[in-house]
Design an enzyme around this catalytic site. Structure first.
Site, PDB file in Angstrom:
ATOM      1  N   ILE A 195       7.222   5.635   2.526  1.00 12.44           N
ATOM      2  CA  ILE A 195       6.048   4.909   2.046  1.00 12.44           C
ATOM      3  C   ILE A 195       5.974   3.507   2.636  1.00 12.44           C
ATOM      4  O   ILE A 195       6.881   2.691   2.437  1.00 12.44           O
ATOM      5  CB  ILE A 195       6.068   4.830   0.499  1.00 12.44           C
ATOM      6  CG1 ILE A 195       6.141   6.235  -0.103  1.00 12.44           C
ATOM      7  CG2 ILE A 195       4.852   4.051  -0.008  1.00 12.44           C
ATOM      8  CD1 ILE A 195       5.022   7.174   0.331  1.00 12.44           C
ATOM      9  N   LYS A 196       4.891   3.253   3.346  1.00 11.05           N
ATOM     10  CA  LYS A 196       4.659   1.912   3.895  1.00 11.05           C
ATOM     11  C   LYS A 196       3.961   1.064   2.842  1.00 11.05           C
ATOM     12  O   LYS A 196       2.882   1.445   2.350  1.00 11.05           O
ATOM     13  CB  LYS A 196       3.744   2.009   5.119  1.00 11.05           C
ATOM     14  CG  LYS A 196       4.400   1.623   6.428  1.00 11.05           C
ATOM     15  CD  LYS A 196       3.353   1.584   7.536  1.00 11.05           C
ATOM     16  CE  LYS A 196       3.989   1.249   8.852  1.00 11.05           C
ATOM     17  NZ  LYS A 196       2.997   1.185   9.943  1.00 11.05           N
TER      18      LYS A 196
END
Ligand code: G3P
Length: 216
Positions: free
Chosen positions: A82-83
């Site tokens: 997850i960015k």
């Protein structure tokens, strides 16, 4: 240094993955917006093609929303990372996600202090954007050097992804400075593999071989 591909284009990823040198991929909303089709499906396809971590960015403004988005995205494929943006809410989200053992990539990092904050929030990766630093006349090498050194002396396990790579020299510098990963656009991979002396050498080997065969 590991090599990731920085694109959401399936054809480009398929081509470069065939070289056997990719360890992962990174996407962002801009890169996905250039592709047509279902974004979830694109992310899954990239995960299958690269067989390693694939960053997908959350778009909520608050940590709670980011965590909810993250839970949905990691359900798509086991390789999804997850960015989260380098903001106070992004740090809160990174901390929550690390408690849930969800891997994070804190993006839009432009200084050693931002990288330090991300590492303390439990980020799996930080992404300093070297090209965008150089664009505004800053020294991206100096920033990468500081981040790598800060992580080393503090024994952080957070990995450094050199991002916003704009030319082959950025890749060489990231490798020399000790970055864990460089995430590279397809066009830069194609520039890296080419050298005029390689092409010239292949042509002359081929000609000499064919001449020898015709004489035999
Ligand atoms: O990985 C981040 C990267 O996609 C940003 O690149 O060229 O838009 O600065 P760029």
């Amino acid at each position: 240094m590991e090599l990731y591909i920085d694109t959401a284009n399936i054809e480009d990823i398929r081509e470069i993955a065939h070289w056997g040198i990719l360890s992962g991929a990174t996407t962002n909303p801009t890169l996905l917006s250039r592709e047509s089709g279902d974004y979830d499906q694109i992310i899954c396809e990239i995960c299958d093609l690269v067989g390693g971590p694939v960053s997908a960015e959350v778009m909520s403004d608050d940590a709670e929303g980011m965590v909810e988005e993250a839970k949905r995205l990691v359900g798509l494929h086991e390789n999804v990372v997850i960015k989260v943006p380098m903001l106070p809410e992004g740090l809160r989200a990174a901390r929550e996600l690390s408690k849930l053992e969800i891997k994070t990539n804190v993006t839009l990092v432009f200084s050693a202090n931002q990288a330090l904050l991300a590492a303390r929030a439990g980020a799996t990766y930080v992404s300093p954007f070297v090209g965008r630093l150089d664009d505004i006349g800053h020294d991206s090498n100096a920033v990468l050097t500081e981040i790598v050194e800060v992580f080393s002396v503090n024994e952080f396990s957070t990995k450094v992804i050199a991002a916003s790579i704009r030319n082959p020299m950025h890749v060489t510098q990231a490798a020399l400075l000790g970055c864990d990963i460089a995430t590279i656009p397809p066009a830069i991979f194609r520039s890296m593999v080419k050298h005029p002396l390689t092409d010239k050498g292949i042509a002359s080997f081929k000609k000499d071989w064919e001449d020898a065969q015709s004489r035999a």
